[in-house]
Design a protein around this motif. Sequence first.
Motif, short mmCIF file in Angstrom:
data_model
loop_
_atom_site.label_atom_id
_atom_site.label_comp_id
_atom_site.label_asym_id
_atom_site.label_seq_id
_atom_site.Cartn_x
_atom_site.Cartn_y
_atom_site.Cartn_z
N PRO A 3 -10.83 -16.67 40.48
CA PRO A 3 -10.13 -16.29 41.72
C PRO A 3 -8.61 -16.23 41.61
N PRO A 4 -7.95 -17.21 40.96
CA PRO A 4 -6.49 -17.08 40.89
C PRO A 4 -6.06 -15.83 40.14
N LEU A 5 -6.83 -15.49 39.07
CA LEU A 5 -6.49 -14.29 38.31
C LEU A 5 -6.69 -13.05 39.18
N ALA A 6 -7.83 -13.01 39.87
CA ALA A 6 -8.12 -11.85 40.72
C ALA A 6 -7.04 -11.71 41.79
N GLU A 7 -6.64 -12.87 42.33
CA GLU A 7 -5.66 -12.81 43.41
C GLU A 7 -4.31 -12.30 42.90
N ARG A 8 -3.94 -12.77 41.70
CA ARG A 8 -2.68 -12.32 41.14
C ARG A 8 -2.73 -10.81 40.87
N TYR A 9 -3.93 -10.36 40.50
CA TYR A 9 -4.08 -8.97 40.11
C TYR A 9 -4.14 -8.06 41.32
N ASP A 10 -4.84 -8.52 42.37
CA ASP A 10 -5.10 -7.57 43.45
C ASP A 10 -5.11 -8.21 44.84
N GLY A 11 -4.29 -9.21 45.03
CA GLY A 11 -4.11 -9.69 46.39
C GLY A 11 -5.17 -10.67 46.87
N ARG A 12 -4.99 -11.16 48.11
CA ARG A 12 -5.80 -12.26 48.63
C ARG A 12 -7.27 -11.89 48.77
N ASN A 13 -7.54 -10.66 49.19
CA ASN A 13 -8.94 -10.30 49.38
C ASN A 13 -9.70 -10.30 48.06
N ALA A 14 -9.00 -9.94 46.99
CA ALA A 14 -9.67 -9.88 45.69
C ALA A 14 -10.21 -11.25 45.31
N GLY A 15 -9.39 -12.30 45.57
CA GLY A 15 -9.84 -13.66 45.26
C GLY A 15 -11.10 -14.00 46.04
N ALA A 16 -11.09 -13.67 47.33
CA ALA A 16 -12.26 -13.98 48.17
C ALA A 16 -13.47 -13.19 47.71
N TRP A 17 -13.25 -11.91 47.39
CA TRP A 17 -14.37 -11.08 46.95
C TRP A 17 -14.97 -11.61 45.65
N THR A 18 -14.11 -11.97 44.72
CA THR A 18 -14.62 -12.49 43.44
C THR A 18 -15.47 -13.72 43.68
N THR A 19 -14.94 -14.65 44.49
CA THR A 19 -15.68 -15.88 44.76
C THR A 19 -17.01 -15.57 45.42
N GLU A 74 -1.16 -17.54 55.43
CA GLU A 74 -0.46 -16.80 54.39
C GLU A 74 0.20 -17.73 53.38
N HIS A 75 0.59 -18.93 53.86
CA HIS A 75 1.34 -19.83 52.97
C HIS A 75 0.43 -20.57 52.01
N ASP A 76 -0.88 -20.62 52.35
CA ASP A 76 -1.77 -21.38 51.50
C ASP A 76 -2.14 -20.56 50.28
N ASN A 77 -2.24 -21.26 49.14
CA ASN A 77 -2.61 -20.62 47.89
C ASN A 77 -4.13 -20.42 47.88
N LEU A 78 -4.54 -19.22 48.22
CA LEU A 78 -5.97 -18.94 48.38
C LEU A 78 -6.70 -18.99 47.04
N GLY A 79 -6.01 -18.52 45.98
CA GLY A 79 -6.63 -18.51 44.66
C GLY A 79 -7.02 -19.91 44.24
N ARG A 80 -6.12 -20.85 44.46
CA ARG A 80 -6.42 -22.24 44.07
C ARG A 80 -7.58 -22.77 44.89
N PHE A 81 -7.59 -22.42 46.19
CA PHE A 81 -8.66 -22.90 47.04
C PHE A 81 -10.02 -22.42 46.55
N TYR A 82 -10.08 -21.11 46.28
CA TYR A 82 -11.37 -20.57 45.85
C TYR A 82 -11.78 -21.10 44.48
N SER A 83 -10.79 -21.29 43.64
CA SER A 83 -11.07 -21.82 42.32
C SER A 83 -11.71 -23.21 42.45
N LEU A 84 -11.10 -24.05 43.29
CA LEU A 84 -11.64 -25.41 43.48
C LEU A 84 -13.01 -25.35 44.14
N LEU A 85 -13.16 -24.41 45.07
CA LEU A 85 -14.44 -24.29 45.77
C LEU A 85 -15.56 -23.94 44.78
N LEU A 86 -15.25 -23.01 43.86
CA LEU A 86 -16.26 -22.63 42.88
C LEU A 86 -16.56 -23.79 41.93
#
Lengths: 927, 110
Positions: free
Chosen positions: A16-32, A102-114
Amino acid sequence: MLPFIPLIVLLAAMLPPLAERYDGRNAGAWTTALVTALALAALLFLSPAVFSGGVQRAGWEWLPELGLNLSFRLDGLALLFGLLITGIGLLVILYARYYLSEHDNLGRFYSLLLLFMGAMLGIVLADNLLLLLMFWELTSLGSFLLIGYWHPRADARRGARLALTVTAGGGLALLGGFLLLGHIVGSFELSAVLAAGETVKQHPGYLATLLLILLGVFTKSAQFPLHFWLPQAMAAPTPVSAYLHSATMVKAGVFLLARLFPVLADTDPWFFLVGGVGLLTLLFAAYAALFQHDIKGLLAYSTISHLGLITLLFGLGTPLTAVAGVFHIINHAIFKASLFMAAGIIDHETGCRDMRQLNGLFKFMPQTAVLAILAAAAMAGVPLLNGFLSKEMFFAQTIHSAALGGAGVLLPVLATVAGVFSVAYSARFIHDVFFNGEPINLPRIPHEPPRYLRVPVEILVVVCLLVGIVPAYTVGPMLAVAAVSVVGGPLPPYSLAIWHGFNLPLLMSALALAGGACMYGQRQWLFRLRDRYPLPVGKILFGRSQRAVISATRQITGWLENGSLQCYLAWLLGTAVLAGGWGLASGGKLTGEVPLQPLDGLSLLLALLLAVAALLTVFWQRQRLTALIVLGVVGLVVVLAFVRFSAPDLALTQLTVEVVTTILLLLALRFLPAEAMVESALSRRLRDAGLAIMVGLGVAILAWGVLTRAPHTALVDYLLATSLPGGGGANVVNVILVDFRGFDTLGETTVLAIAALGIVALLAGGLPTPTAPPVAARDADRHPLLLRMGVRPILAVTLLLAAYVFLRGHNLPGGGFVAGLVTALGLVTQYLAGDFRWTAEKLGFDHQRLIAVGLLLIALTGLMSTAFDHPFLTSTFAHLHFPLTGEFEIASAMIFDLGVYLIVVGVVMLILLELGQSETAEGAWNC
Amino acid sequence: MELLIVGVIGLLTACGVYLLLRARSFTVVLGLALLSYAVNLFLLAMGRLAMHRPPILEPGRWDYSDPVPQALVLTAIVIGFGMTAFLTVLALRARKDLGSDQVDGSRTHP
C-alpha cells in the motif's frame, strides 16, 4: 493454496505505501482491498470441501527438530473466522478510506492493517501451535502499531503501550502453555493435539497447561480482571476499533477457546475458570458500560461484556453451549463492527464522542441514526435481529445448566441481570445520542456522512436483519460446519428459529427488555449511586504499579548509569574482585604441590627493572612522551621474559610489535596535549589504586594457584606427537597457527583487517589539529642525507630477513606474523627517513588490496580441502600429506602462512601510513 | 622463580588497571598496553614456566614447553596491536569531534 493465504497477505503489507506513492490515496486503498478480496476468494474457493465435512491441510516443514512447521489447516471454525476477518476487513478498508483525513498517512494505515490481517489469518489457519503463537504475537505487535497510529497523541501512545504490555504478557504465558501442551502430546501439530484430548485431561500437567493458556486467552479477549487495556485502546482510529476490537483481535482469544475446546474442555477446572471468569466479565462489563460517557467507551465495555458471554458459553462446556458460543461470535462481530462504524461516523461529523453533549442527532443524520438504532437493538437482543437469537440460545443453556443443580441455579438469574444491563446501555446509546433534547456545544454542526462512509454500516445492518429473520437460510450451514469442528463430533439437535413458543428463555428476554428499559429510565439514581461507590478499576491499579516500577528503575539507572565510563569500569572490576574474593573465601587450597623452581640473579634483576619501569609509567602518566619511553622498557623486558621461558616465537613477535606500537603512539601523540593536569581528586585516586591493587592481587593469586599445580598434558602430548607427522612442521607453535587452529587464525587475521579498515574509516573524518609544532619549524634538515641514503640498503636486508624468517617458520621460530611485521618495519623505516611523498611513489602499493589478497589466499587454501570432501581448512593438510610426500604438505601450509604475512604487512602499513599521511595533509611531515 | 613471575603479573595488572581508570584517552591506551603485557605473561604462565625447552621439535629431545598458550599469545600480541591502533585513532577522532581527550567525551576539560 492454503498456506499462501496468510503469507501473501503478510507479504502484501508492503504494497500500500508503494501504491500510494505511485498513484495517490485511492491506489493504496484499492491495493489493500484487492489483496483482501483475493484472500476472501481463495477461502471461498476452498470452502466447498469444508462444507462437505473435510479438513484440508497443507504446508512445509520448517524446523522439524523443534516441532515447528509451516503447516496450515482449514476446517469449519477456521473458515468461519477467515470469512469474518476478510469480509469485515473489506468493509473496514472502504470505511477507513473515507474516515481518515488528508493529513493521515493512509499508506501506513493500510500496510499495518494488512500486516494485522495476515497475522490474524495465520492464527485461525495455523495447524501448528508454535506457528499459531508466532502469528498471535504478530497480532499483538500489529495492534500496538494500529492503536498508536496517531502517535503524536499521548493517549494513543499510552493505550498502545498498555495493550502491548498486557497482551504480550499473555502471549508469554501462552507460549508456556503451548510448550507444556506440546510436551504432553508429543507434537505441536494441532491435528495431533486435537486427537489427544483424553491424554491431556488425564495428565498431571493439565492444570498448569490450562492456566497458562487461559492467561493468554483472557488477556487477548479482555476478560476481567485483565480487561482494562481495551477501553484505553479506544484511542485508536475508529476503523481500527471496528476491526480489531469487535471482530478480530479480541476474538482471537475466544477463537483459541473454541479451537482447543475438544482438548481442554469438559473438566472441573475448565468449568470454574472459564465459566467463572466469563460470568464475572459479562456482569462487570455490562454494569460498567452503562456509566461510560464516551460512546466508544460504552462500546468497548459492551464488547468486553459480550466476550465474557462467549467465554461463559464455552466454559459451560457442553456441545450445545459451544454451538451458542460460535453463533454469538458471528453475531457480535457483525453488530459490533457496525456500531463502532456508526460511532465513528458520529465522531467524524460532530467532532465529539461524549454522550453528555451528543443529543438529538436524529434530525441531523436520520439515515445513520436508523442504522445505529438497528445495530444497537441487535446488541440489546431485540427480536428480528441476530443478537436476539444467540442471546435466546444463551438463556436456554443457562436454564439447562440450572437443571443440573448446584451453583448453576444462580446462572439464569445472573444471565437475566446481565441482559437487563445490556438492554440499559443499548438504550442509553440510542436515546442519549439520537434523542434526549438538543446537542450541547458541539464543535461542528452535525450532518450526514459521505455516502461511502455509511455503505459498510448498511451492509452489516442488512446482514444483522437477514440473520435475525431467516437464520436457517443465511448463517445456518456456516454455523453448523464451524460448530462441528469445535465440538469435534456430531452436533446435538438445535433449532435456528425466531419463534420457539412461549417458554422460559422468551420470558427471560422479555424480562431483560422491560428491566433494561426501566433501569435506563431510573439512570439518574444509578449514576448517583455509582459516584458514591466507585469500583476499583484495574487500570488504576495497573497504572499505579507501573509508575512505581518505572520510577524505581529510573532511580537505579540514574544512579548506576551516570555516563561515566570510569564508573562503569570501576563497577565491573569491583564486581569481579568481589566474585573472585568470594570464590577464594569459600575454601580450597591456594598453593599446589609442585616444588618451586630456583630463582636466578639475572631474572630477579630484570624483574626489578620491569617493576620500576611499570611504576614509572604510572608515575609519569601525564608526561606522555616520557611515559611512552618507559612503557617501551616494560615491553622489552617482557620480550626477554618470553626468551627466558622458552617462547622464541613470542619474543620475536613482541619485539617487532613493540617497535610498531611505539611508532604508532608517537604519531598519535602529535595530536594530543603533551602534558595533562591532575584530573581526579585524591580520594578518587586512592579508591582506584585500592581497586587496582585488589585486581592485581587477585590475578597474582590465580596465577600462583595454577603455577604450583601440575599441568594436564593430554593436549600438549597430542600436539607434540602429531605436529611433525600430521602438520609437517617442527615448530609446534607455527603448526598450531596455520594448521591445527587454522580457523582461529583466519578469524583473527580477519579481525585485524577489520580493525585496519575501521581506522581508515575513522581517519576519513579528519584528525584534530596537531598540538606540537610541525617538524619543519623545529628542524631545518628534516631528512638528513646520510640517514636517507643509509636506510635504502637496509630495506633489502630487511626484506631478506623477512623472507628468511618466513621460510623457516614452519620448523624454527618465525612464520608469517613475524615476517609480516619485519617487512612492515623495513618499509616504514623508508617512510620515516625519506620524503613521504617520494617514498610513497617508489613503494606505494594498495595496502587494502594486499589485505584482501591475503584473506583470499587463506580462504582459498581452506576451500581447497572442501574440494577433497574434507572439512574447511584443517584437514586439507593431513589429507594431502598422507598420499604425497612431506614436501607438498609444507607448501600447502605455506600458502596459508603467506596469506597471514600479506595481511599483517597490509594492516600495519595501512594503519601507520594513514596516520602519517594525515600528518602530511596537515603539513607536518613534509612541506 | 614462580613467586617472581606471579609478582610481576600482579604488578603489571595493578598498574594497567589503575591507568585504565584514568580520565584521559592516552593514559587508557598506556594502561591497556600494560594490561596486555600482564595478560600475555599470565597466559604463557598457564603452560607453566619451562626454561631451555622451546617447542621446536628436535630428534632425541622429549622435553618441550606447552605450545598452546604460546600460539594463543602470539595472535593476542598481533591482535593487541590492532586494538591499540584502533583505540588510539578512536581517541584522536573523539578529540577532533568533541574537542576533548576525556574518555567520557565530556567537554569540561578541553
